[in-house]
Design an enzyme around this catalytic site. Structure first.
Site, PDB file in Angstrom:
ATOM      1  N   ASP A 178       0.372  35.034  16.255  1.00 21.49           N
ATOM      2  CA  ASP A 178       0.194  35.949  18.244  1.00 21.49           C
ATOM      3  C   ASP A 178      -1.412  36.164  18.347  1.00 21.49           C
ATOM      4  OD1 ASP A 178       1.502  37.621  19.699  1.00 21.49           O
ATOM      5  OD2 ASP A 178      -0.159  38.981  19.597  1.00 21.49           O
ATOM      6  N   ARG A 233      21.148  36.621  27.656  1.00 19.40           N
ATOM      7  CA  ARG A 233      22.076  36.451  26.362  1.00 19.40           C
ATOM      8  C   ARG A 233      22.866  37.125  26.096  1.00 19.40           C
ATOM      9  NH1 ARG A 233      18.108  35.479  20.885  1.00 19.40           N
ATOM     10  NH2 ARG A 233      17.777  37.824  21.867  1.00 19.40           N
ATOM     11  N   GLY A 269       8.225  51.443  15.086  1.00 16.18           N
ATOM     12  CA  GLY A 269       8.592  50.611  16.208  1.00 16.18           C
ATOM     13  C   GLY A 269       7.420  49.681  16.302  1.00 16.18           C
ATOM     14  N   VAL A 306      10.719  43.544  27.997  1.00 12.57           N
ATOM     15  CA  VAL A 306      10.011  43.229  29.280  1.00 12.57           C
ATOM     16  C   VAL A 306      10.373  42.911  30.635  1.00 12.57           C
ATOM     17  CG1 VAL A 306       8.096  41.713  30.112  1.00 12.57           C
ATOM     18  CG2 VAL A 306       8.243  42.348  27.661  1.00 12.57           C
ATOM     19  N   GLU A 329       7.567  44.280  14.430  1.00 14.59           N
ATOM     20  CA  GLU A 329       9.153  43.640  14.434  1.00 14.59           C
ATOM     21  C   GLU A 329       9.671  43.385  12.705  1.00 14.59           C
ATOM     22  OE1 GLU A 329      10.459  42.009  17.186  1.00 14.59           O
ATOM     23  OE2 GLU A 329       8.109  41.637  18.289  1.00 14.59           O
ATOM     24  N   LYS A 353      -2.933  33.748  21.570  1.00 14.36           N
ATOM     25  CA  LYS A 353      -4.008  34.559  22.645  1.00 14.36           C
ATOM     26  C   LYS A 353      -5.747  33.605  22.944  1.00 14.36           C
ATOM     27  CE  LYS A 353      -0.696  38.254  22.731  1.00 14.36           C
ATOM     28  NZ  LYS A 353      -0.706  39.647  21.557  1.00 14.36           N
ATOM     29  N   GLY A 393       3.911  45.596  24.595  1.00 21.15           N
ATOM     30  CA  GLY A 393       5.098  47.088  24.878  1.00 21.15           C
ATOM     31  C   GLY A 393       5.727  46.670  26.594  1.00 21.15           C
TER      32      GLY A 393
HETATM   33  N1  HSE Z   1       2.836  42.386  19.030  1.00 26.42           N
HETATM   34  C1  HSE Z   1       2.148  41.968  19.871  1.00 26.42           C
HETATM   35  C2  HSE Z   1       1.224  43.091  19.480  1.00 26.42           C
HETATM   36  C3  HSE Z   1       2.131  41.865  21.522  1.00 26.42           C
HETATM   37  O1  HSE Z   1       1.481  43.301  18.604  1.00 26.42           O
HETATM   38  O2  HSE Z   1       0.051  42.967  20.240  1.00 26.42           O
HETATM   39  C4  HSE Z   1       3.214  40.599  22.107  1.00 26.42           C
HETATM   40  O3  HSE Z   1       1.940  39.886  21.888  1.00 26.42           O
END
Ligand code: HSE
Length: 432
Positions: free
Chosen positions: A202, A47, A188, A16, A191, A206, A305
Site C-alpha cells: 500500500d 456488488r 479495526g 468510502v 484488514e 503511494k 477511513g
Molecule cells: N490501509 C491504508 C492504511 C489506508 O492503513 O493507511 C488505505 O490506503
C-alpha cells in the site's frame, strides 16, 4: 447557476462510496453553489444489491457497473471499488463514453497510471485521484498544482496508517509485532488480510504516485524498493529507543544529488525522536515535501477511513464538475523529465547494525576492518558485554551515509566472520 444537473455515477458503495453519497446528499446545496450547477447521483453500482443504503434511492442501485460506466450521459464517474480489475476496465469505459473520472485507486494508478492519463487525455476528460494517497491529506493537488513552479527534491513520510498504528503500539507498550497486529485487527485498523499494509505494498503504491508527480517522471510500483514491517522486533524498537530514535515505516522519494535520477523506497527506518515524523501517533499519516524554493513543508492528518477518503473524493468531484462546466480539463500527467529510477543499491543512507559477537581480543578491530574494506565509514560503536565473556557481547554500529549496496555487502561479510555469532538487527537510519 445552471439548473440542469451534472450526473455522477458512483462505482462502488462500500465504506468510502457510502460516505461520498452521504456528503453529496447532505451538502447538495453547498456543492451546487461551489460548482455552479447541481450534482445528481445518477446511478450507484454495488456488488450486493440487497443491502439497505441510507440516503440512496433504491432505483439508482445496480449490479451492472459496466452498463453504468457506459451510459453516455454521465459527467463524472467516481471509482471507489479499488484493486486492478474491474476498476481499470470501468474507468476506461467511462472515459470512452465521455465521463471524467475521480478515483481513490492507488494500486491501479501505481500500476497503470500513465495509460489512464493517456486515455483521459485522448477523450478530453479529467482523471483526478487525490484520495489515492493519504486520504483527506491534500498531497496530490499541492504537488501537481501548488508546487508546479518549484523543484521538489524529496518526499518523505508515513503514508500507511495501519503500520503506523502497529509500530506506535510496539513503541508505547513494548509489544511484539504479532501482538500489536492482533490489537490493530481487533480495533479495526488492520484488514482481515493485512498483507497489503504490513508488507508495504500500500505504501509503495503511494510512493510511486507521489514520486511520479513530484519528479515529473513515470514511476511504477515495480520501481519502488519495498520492505514491510513484519521483521521489526521489540528488540529493534528498544535499540532505537537507546539511540534516541523510534521506528517508522517510511516512504522516501528522492532526487539524486546530481539531479540525474530518482529513487523511491518503502522500508522501516529509525528516525530521531526530535524529528516531527516521530510524533505521528496511531493511524495518522504525515508527509514532508522538500522543495528548492518552498523549503520543507509538512502535511499531516488522517490517511485512511471512509469519511476522510470521501472528503478527498468529493473535492476532486467538485474540481471535475467545475472543469466540465467550463469546457476545460485539469492538469494531466506530467512526465516530461523522464528521469531514470535508480535501484536501492544506489540509495545513500545510514545503517544501524546490531551484532552478537565473541567477546575476545581483536573482534572489534576485525569487524571495523570489514566496514573499511567496503568503504563504509563508522559513526558510532557501542559494545555491551553479557554476564560472562563466554556469552559474547553485543556490538551496535551506526554508520555514516554510504550506498545501500555497500552497506548490504558489509553485513554479508560480517555474517561470514567466525567471531560474529549473529546479526541481531539491521535498520536504516533516516531523518537527520
Ligand atoms: N490501509 C491504508 C492504511 C489506508 O492503513 O493507511 C488505505 O490506503
Amino acid at each position: 447557476m445552471r439548473t440542469r444537473p451534472l450526473k455522477v455515477a458512483l462505482l462502488g458503495c462500500g465504506v468510502v462510496g457510502s460516505e461520498v453519497a452521504r456528503i453529496m446528499t447532505t451538502h447538495a446545496e453547498d456543492l451546487a453553489a461551489r460548482i455552479g450547477a447541481p450534482v445528481e447521483l445518477a446511478g450507484v453500482a454495488v456488488r450486493r444489491p440487497g443491502r439497505v443504503r441510507e440516503g440512496i434511492a433504491p432505483e439508482l442501485v445496480t449490479t451492472d457497473a459496466a452498463a453504468l460506466a457506459a451510459r453516455g450521459d454521465i459527467d463524472v464517474a467516481v471509482e471507489v471499488i479499488g484493486g486492478i480489475e474491474p476498476a481499470r476496465v470501468l474507468i476506461t469505459t467511462a472515459f470512452e463514453h465521455g465521463a471524467s473520472v475521480v478515483t481513490a485507486n492507488k494500486a491501479l494508478l501505481a500500476e497503470d497510471g500513465s495509460a489512464l492519463h493517456e486515455a483521459a487525455e485522448k477523450h478530453g476528460v479529467d482523471l483526478y485521484y487525490e484520495a489515492s494517497v493519504a486520504a483527506a491529506i491534500p498531497l496530490v493537488r499541492p504537488l501537481r498544482e501548488s508546487l508546479a513552479g518549484d523543484k521538489v527534491n524529496r518526499v518523505l513520510g508515513i503514508v500507511n496508517g495501519t503500520t503506523n498504528f502497529i509500530l506506535d503500539r510496539m513503541e508505547s507498550t513494548g509489544a511484539g509485532y504479532t501482538e500489536a497486529l492482533d490489537e490493530a485487527t481487533a480495533l479495526g485498523y488492520a484488514e482481515a488480510d493485512p498483507t497489503a499494509d504490513v508488507e508495504g505494498f500500500d505504501a509503495a503504491a503511494k510512493a510511486a504516485i507521489l514520486a511520479g508527480i513530484a519528479f515529473h517522471t513515470r514511476v511504477r510500483l515495480d520501481d519502488v524498493h519495498r520492505e514491510g514491517l513484519t521483521e521489526v522486533s521489540a528488540a529493534d524498537i528498544a535499540s532505537a529507543r537507546r539511540m534516541g530514535c523510534t521506528v517508522k515505516l517510511l516512504a522516501i522519494c528522492e532526487r539524486a544529488a546530481d539531479g540525474r535520477s530518482v529513487t523511491a523506497r518503502v522500508h522501516p527506518a529509525m528516525i530521531p525522536l526530535s524529528h516531527p515524523l516521530a510524533s505521528v501517533r496511531e493511524a495518522y499519516n504525515a508527509v514532508f515535501v522538500e522543495a528548492e524554493a518552498a523549503g520543507r513543508l509538512m502535511f499531516y492528518g488522517p490517511g485512511a477511513g471512509g469519511a476522510p477518503t470521501a472528503s478527498a473524493v468529493v473535492g476532486d468531484l467538485v474540481a471535475a464538475c467545475r472543469n466540465r462546466l467550463n469546457g476545460s480539463t485539469g492538469p494531466g500527467e506530467s512526465a516530461y523529465a523522464q528521469l531514470p529510477v535508480s535501484p536501492m543499491g544506489e540509495v545513500v543512507t545510514r545503517y544501524h547494525i546490531s551484532l552478537d559477537v565473541a567477546d575476545k581480543p581483536g573482534v572489534l578491530a576485525q569487524c571495523a576492518t570489514v566496514f573499511a574494506e567496503h568503504g563504509v565509514s563508522i559513526d558510532t560503536v557501542r559494545q555491551q558485554g553479557k554476564d560472562s565473556p563466554e556469552d559474547g557481547a553485543s556490538l551496535v554500529v551506526v554508520t555514516h551515509r554510504a550506498p545501500d549496496a555497500a552497506l548490504s555487502a558489509t553485513v554479508e561479510a560480517l555474517r561470514g566472520l567466525d567471531t560474529v555469532r549473529g546479526v541481531a538487527s539491521i535498520m536504516r537510519v533516516e531523518g537527520e
